[in-house]
Design an enzyme around this catalytic site. Structure first.
Site, short mmCIF file in Angstrom:
data_model
loop_
_atom_site.label_atom_id
_atom_site.label_comp_id
_atom_site.label_asym_id
_atom_site.label_seq_id
_atom_site.Cartn_x
_atom_site.Cartn_y
_atom_site.Cartn_z
N HIS A 103 0.84 -1.20 0.00
CA HIS A 103 0.00 0.00 0.00
C HIS A 103 0.88 1.26 0.00
CE1 HIS A 103 -3.77 2.20 1.19
NE2 HIS A 103 -2.85 3.06 1.59
N GLU A 104 1.82 1.29 0.90
CA GLU A 104 2.66 2.48 1.04
C GLU A 104 3.63 2.64 -0.13
OE1 GLU A 104 1.53 4.52 3.07
OE2 GLU A 104 0.33 3.16 4.29
N HIS A 128 1.96 4.61 -2.76
CA HIS A 128 2.05 6.04 -2.47
C HIS A 128 3.42 6.58 -2.86
CE1 HIS A 128 -1.81 6.24 -0.59
NE2 HIS A 128 -1.46 5.60 0.51
#
Length: 190
Positions: free
Chosen positions: A91-92, A95
């Site tokens: 997920h990160e 980003h």
């Protein structure tokens, strides 16, 4: 930018030690999907070394986060399994990839933040039906898109520039079609 509360996880698992969390991070970095994403970031001019990932005690209800210019933190006190660490890392990293590829990404801009949250929730597998079942959400049709929207709106609502559910919902809906269909650097959602 992972902001969805993980309180149910920490209550269930109680977290891990920093050392154990760091071991799980190292194991996660061996995943083919993580390796591929790191290679794409390297090609885009944003190399991601192992020290980009840190195990920390967060003392709050988040599983981890991307800190622009610093790296990714995984909250050992909120993480209870290898699968959770893998999810946070993926997920990160989405980003971080978005931050790398967009020269003008502004995390305080609600639309920019919403777009990255949509992509991170979609491309990391955060909304796989098994994860949704474990969270207590169950729906046969349309669960993935509902989950992505819900999680993106939750994260964006914590942004000080976008505070409030109405502003978060508006931002997510405004960028939904473009951002949901943007699977870069993958050919399709993994």
């Amino acid at each position: 930018m992972e902001e969805e509360l993980a309180s149910s996880r920490s209550a269930t698992h109680g977290g891990t030690t920093l050392k154990e969390c760091q071991r799980m991070i190292h194991k996660s970095l061996q995943s083919p999907t993580v390796k591929s994403l790191r290679e794409h970031m390297d090609k885009a001019g944003c190399p991601v070394r192992d020290n980009f990932f840190m195990a920390v005690n967060c003392n709050q209800g988040t599983a981890g986060g991307y800190i622009q210019g610093e790296g990714i933190v995984v909250c050992s006190d909120q993480i209870g399994s290898q699968d959770e660490v893998n999810q946070v890392i993926m997920h990160e990293l989405i980003h971080a990839f978005d931050d790398c590829r967009a020269a003008n990404l502004d995390w305080l801009n609600c639309a920019h933040h919403a777009c990255s949250e949509i992509r991170a929730n979609h491309l990391s597998g955060d909304c796989h039906y098994k994860r949704e079942l474990l969270r207590g959400f169950w729906k046969v049709k349309g669960h993935e898109q509902e989950c992505i929207k819900r999680r993106a709106m939750t994260s964006v609502s914590y942004n000080p520039s976008c505070s409030g559910a109405a502003a978060a919902k508006e931002a997510v809906e405004a960028v939904w079609d473009v951002c949901y269909n943007d699977t870069e650097p993958f050919e399709r959602a993994p």
